[in-house]
Design a protein around this motif. Sequence first.
Motif, mmCIF file in Angstrom:
data_model
loop_
_atom_site.group_PDB
_atom_site.id
_atom_site.type_symbol
_atom_site.label_atom_id
_atom_site.label_comp_id
_atom_site.label_asym_id
_atom_site.label_seq_id
_atom_site.Cartn_x
_atom_site.Cartn_y
_atom_site.Cartn_z
ATOM 1 N N PRO A 66 -7.033 -10.767 0.294
ATOM 2 C CA PRO A 66 -7.668 -11.412 1.452
ATOM 3 C C PRO A 66 -9.190 -11.420 1.314
ATOM 4 O O PRO A 66 -9.778 -10.466 0.811
ATOM 5 C CB PRO A 66 -7.245 -10.538 2.632
ATOM 6 N N TYR A 67 -9.794 -12.529 1.755
ATOM 7 C CA TYR A 67 -11.255 -12.628 1.713
ATOM 8 C C TYR A 67 -11.872 -11.618 2.688
ATOM 9 O O TYR A 67 -12.906 -11.047 2.418
ATOM 10 C CB TYR A 67 -11.714 -14.041 2.057
ATOM 11 N N ASP A 68 -11.185 -11.432 3.822
ATOM 12 C CA ASP A 68 -11.631 -10.481 4.844
ATOM 13 C C ASP A 68 -10.720 -9.257 4.753
ATOM 14 O O ASP A 68 -9.541 -9.328 5.099
ATOM 15 C CB ASP A 68 -11.525 -11.156 6.226
ATOM 16 N N LYS A 69 -11.263 -8.131 4.271
ATOM 17 C CA LYS A 69 -10.449 -6.922 4.062
ATOM 18 C C LYS A 69 -9.771 -6.441 5.345
ATOM 19 O O LYS A 69 -8.705 -5.844 5.305
ATOM 20 C CB LYS A 69 -11.307 -5.781 3.497
ATOM 21 N N SER A 70 -10.386 -6.712 6.502
ATOM 22 C CA SER A 70 -9.790 -6.257 7.764
ATOM 23 C C SER A 70 -8.513 -7.021 8.107
ATOM 24 O O SER A 70 -7.752 -6.606 8.969
ATOM 25 C CB SER A 70 -10.802 -6.383 8.906
ATOM 26 N N SER A 71 -8.274 -8.144 7.441
ATOM 27 C CA SER A 71 -7.069 -8.928 7.730
ATOM 28 C C SER A 71 -5.887 -8.523 6.846
ATOM 29 O O SER A 71 -4.812 -9.113 6.944
ATOM 30 C CB SER A 71 -7.360 -10.422 7.553
ATOM 31 N N LEU A 72 -6.058 -7.504 6.014
ATOM 32 C CA LEU A 72 -5.016 -7.093 5.076
ATOM 33 C C LEU A 72 -3.682 -6.793 5.769
ATOM 34 O O LEU A 72 -2.632 -7.269 5.348
ATOM 35 C CB LEU A 72 -5.490 -5.857 4.298
ATOM 36 N N ASN A 73 -3.739 -6.042 6.875
ATOM 37 C CA ASN A 73 -2.498 -5.669 7.569
ATOM 38 C C ASN A 73 -1.806 -6.852 8.225
ATOM 39 O O ASN A 73 -0.579 -6.941 8.202
ATOM 40 C CB ASN A 73 -2.777 -4.563 8.592
ATOM 41 N N ILE A 74 -2.573 -7.785 8.810
ATOM 42 C CA ILE A 74 -1.913 -8.939 9.455
ATOM 43 C C ILE A 74 -1.340 -9.887 8.405
ATOM 44 O O ILE A 74 -0.315 -10.515 8.636
ATOM 45 C CB ILE A 74 -2.845 -9.677 10.455
ATOM 46 N N VAL A 75 -1.990 -9.977 7.240
ATOM 47 C CA VAL A 75 -1.447 -10.794 6.150
ATOM 48 C C VAL A 75 -0.137 -10.175 5.666
ATOM 49 O O VAL A 75 0.866 -10.874 5.488
ATOM 50 C CB VAL A 75 -2.468 -10.911 4.992
ATOM 51 N N GLU A 76 -0.132 -8.842 5.491
ATOM 52 C CA GLU A 76 1.075 -8.146 5.054
ATOM 53 C C GLU A 76 2.216 -8.353 6.063
ATOM 54 O O GLU A 76 3.357 -8.623 5.693
ATOM 55 C CB GLU A 76 0.784 -6.658 4.879
ATOM 56 N N LYS A 77 1.889 -8.258 7.351
ATOM 57 C CA LYS A 77 2.901 -8.442 8.402
ATOM 58 C C LYS A 77 3.460 -9.870 8.370
ATOM 59 O O LYS A 77 4.667 -10.079 8.476
ATOM 60 C CB LYS A 77 2.284 -8.136 9.762
ATOM 61 N N ALA A 78 2.575 -10.869 8.201
ATOM 62 C CA ALA A 78 3.015 -12.265 8.167
ATOM 63 C C ALA A 78 3.954 -12.512 6.989
ATOM 64 O O ALA A 78 4.957 -13.224 7.124
ATOM 65 C CB ALA A 78 1.808 -13.188 8.086
ATOM 66 N N ILE A 79 3.658 -11.916 5.846
ATOM 67 C CA ILE A 79 4.528 -12.072 4.676
ATOM 68 C C ILE A 79 5.878 -11.400 4.937
ATOM 69 O O ILE A 79 6.932 -11.956 4.617
ATOM 70 C CB ILE A 79 3.860 -11.497 3.411
ATOM 71 N N SER A 80 5.853 -10.226 5.548
ATOM 72 C CA SER A 80 7.103 -9.520 5.865
ATOM 73 C C SER A 80 7.981 -10.334 6.813
ATOM 74 O O SER A 80 9.200 -10.338 6.674
ATOM 75 C CB SER A 80 6.808 -8.164 6.512
ATOM 76 N N LEU A 81 7.357 -11.005 7.777
ATOM 77 C CA LEU A 81 8.110 -11.778 8.774
ATOM 78 C C LEU A 81 8.527 -13.154 8.272
ATOM 79 O O LEU A 81 9.351 -13.806 8.906
ATOM 80 C CB LEU A 81 7.281 -11.924 10.060
ATOM 81 N N SER A 82 7.954 -13.608 7.153
ATOM 82 C CA SER A 82 8.289 -14.938 6.634
ATOM 83 C C SER A 82 9.686 -14.915 6.022
ATOM 84 O O SER A 82 10.290 -13.861 5.858
ATOM 85 C CB SER A 82 7.263 -15.384 5.600
ATOM 86 N N ASP A 83 10.178 -16.112 5.655
ATOM 87 C CA ASP A 83 11.537 -16.218 5.128
ATOM 88 C C ASP A 83 11.608 -16.170 3.599
ATOM 89 O O ASP A 83 12.609 -16.565 3.024
ATOM 90 C CB ASP A 83 12.196 -17.493 5.645
ATOM 91 N N ILE A 84 10.547 -15.662 2.942
ATOM 92 C CA ILE A 84 10.591 -15.649 1.480
ATOM 93 C C ILE A 84 11.452 -14.515 0.929
ATOM 94 O O ILE A 84 11.847 -14.550 -0.223
ATOM 95 C CB ILE A 84 9.177 -15.604 0.841
ATOM 96 N N GLY A 85 11.722 -13.510 1.750
ATOM 97 C CA GLY A 85 12.654 -12.454 1.341
ATOM 98 C C GLY A 85 12.102 -11.460 0.345
ATOM 99 O O GLY A 85 12.861 -10.897 -0.440
ATOM 100 N N ILE A 86 10.788 -11.244 0.356
ATOM 101 C CA ILE A 86 10.171 -10.277 -0.553
ATOM 102 C C ILE A 86 9.339 -9.311 0.283
ATOM 103 O O ILE A 86 8.584 -9.736 1.151
ATOM 104 C CB ILE A 86 9.272 -10.979 -1.586
#
Length: 182
Positions: A66-86
């Motif tokens: 992430p360009y903004d280090k403070s957004s690391l956790n919300i990016v991780e959460k969004a990936i977890s909630l997405s349907d990519i299954g990883i």
Amino acid sequence: MKLAEAESKMQHSVEATQRSFNTIRTGRANASLLDKVQVEYYGTPTALKSLANISTPDASTILIQPYDKSSLNIVEKAISLSDIGITPSNDGSVIRLNIPPLTSDRRKEFVKMAAKYAEEGRVGIRNIRRDALDSIRKQEKAAEMSEDESRDQQDKLQKLTNKYTARIDELLADKEKDITTV
């Protein structure tokens, strides 16, 4: 609707189908898997690729920085909630997605998903053909073109439809080959 306009719309439909295919994972890492992931960033849904540098250092890993280090956790959460299954792994500065090898059941599932996307693309092309046919028939009824011209336009439209439907079928065959190749 002119034939050139119909052809342009059909081309866009093929491109949209290709983008849909890119979101289906094969056995190797591909940054386009994350194209549809949206992150809730300051209250606004934002595309992940707008918020982070996405790279593939090897065939089985996607690295998200992430360009903004403070957004690391919300990016991780969004990936977890997405349907990519990883499941993402966060080391405090980057997020890693380890792409596991696909099982045969999962491959079959992805082939079905690709077939569904291809059918959506074909339906889009047939809808464009229907609209163009309606337009040609209206012009014929309004005496803006002769019956022969109308038939000629309809034949050309059908050839365009066949061409772009065949293109989607080629893309589907390529994607199925990618998915089923171990």
